[in-house]
Scaffold this active site. Structure first.
Site, short mmCIF file in Angstrom:
data_model
loop_
_atom_site.label_atom_id
_atom_site.label_comp_id
_atom_site.label_asym_id
_atom_site.label_seq_id
_atom_site.Cartn_x
_atom_site.Cartn_y
_atom_site.Cartn_z
N MET A 58 46.60 37.31 43.65
CA MET A 58 45.25 36.88 43.29
C MET A 58 45.26 35.75 42.26
O MET A 58 44.24 35.11 42.05
CB MET A 58 44.43 38.05 42.73
N LEU A 66 41.61 34.94 41.35
CA LEU A 66 40.49 35.20 42.24
C LEU A 66 40.57 36.68 42.64
O LEU A 66 41.28 37.05 43.57
CB LEU A 66 40.55 34.30 43.48
N ALA A 67 39.85 37.51 41.90
CA ALA A 67 39.86 38.95 42.15
C ALA A 67 38.96 39.27 43.34
O ALA A 67 37.82 38.79 43.41
CB ALA A 67 39.38 39.70 40.90
N HIS A 68 39.46 40.06 44.27
CA HIS A 68 38.69 40.40 45.46
C HIS A 68 39.31 41.61 46.13
O HIS A 68 40.42 42.02 45.80
CB HIS A 68 38.63 39.22 46.43
N ALA A 69 38.57 42.16 47.06
CA ALA A 69 39.05 43.24 47.91
C ALA A 69 38.53 42.97 49.32
O ALA A 69 37.77 42.01 49.54
CB ALA A 69 38.56 44.59 47.39
#
Length: 147
Positions: A58, A66-69
């Site tokens: 990330m 870039l934090a995401h799931a």
């Protein structure tokens, strides 16, 4: 307004905030997504679990994560959050640590955020704008810069 400006809803920007770990930094980004109505608290937990499972992929550029799931029912609408940390935090990326800027990304599906990612890429290639983000403590200034 630009795709980035539209993606950053009310309460989605946190400037000069403190975090001592990558978990805290991602939680701040997730909290901002939740406050802006883009995602639920369960999505924040999913972002942390994705990082724990897959590692620091990330961290996408020097000092930027870039934090995401994965898209899920925990995403209410596609959008971004922006967290600028007062002090850098190690995420475990050999190439791009330490991190001071964390974007949170919530996406309804795998394709609907492509324009948003293009706008984010354009921003991150502009060192002047990135430095302005790092130095700003004024949300309206940041919105003007991004919009």
């Amino acid at each position: 307004m630009s795709a980035l400006g539209d993606a950053l809803g009310d309460k989605s920007i946190k400037l000069s905030v403190s975090a001592s770990t990558w978990t805290e930094a991602i939680t701040l980004a997730g909290d901002a997504l939740e406050l802006s109505g883009r995602a639920t608290a369960a999505y924040t937990r999913a972002m942390i679990e994705a990082f724990e499972e897959l590692g620091p992929y990330m961290v996408i550029a020097p000092g930027i994560a870039l934090a995401h799931a994965r898209p899920s029912a925990n995403v209410l609408s596609t959008g971004l959050s922006l967290v600028v940390l007062s002090e850098s935090v190690k995420f475990g990326s050999e190439r791009f640590d330490p991190v001071r800027i964390v974007f949170g990304l919530a996406a309804l599906d795998h394709d609907g955020h492509i324009d948003l990612m293009a706008g984010l890429s354009e921003l991150l290639l502009d060192d002047t704008k990135v430095n302005m983000l790092l130095q700003s403590d004024n949300e309206s200034e940041v919105r003007t810069l991004l919009g």
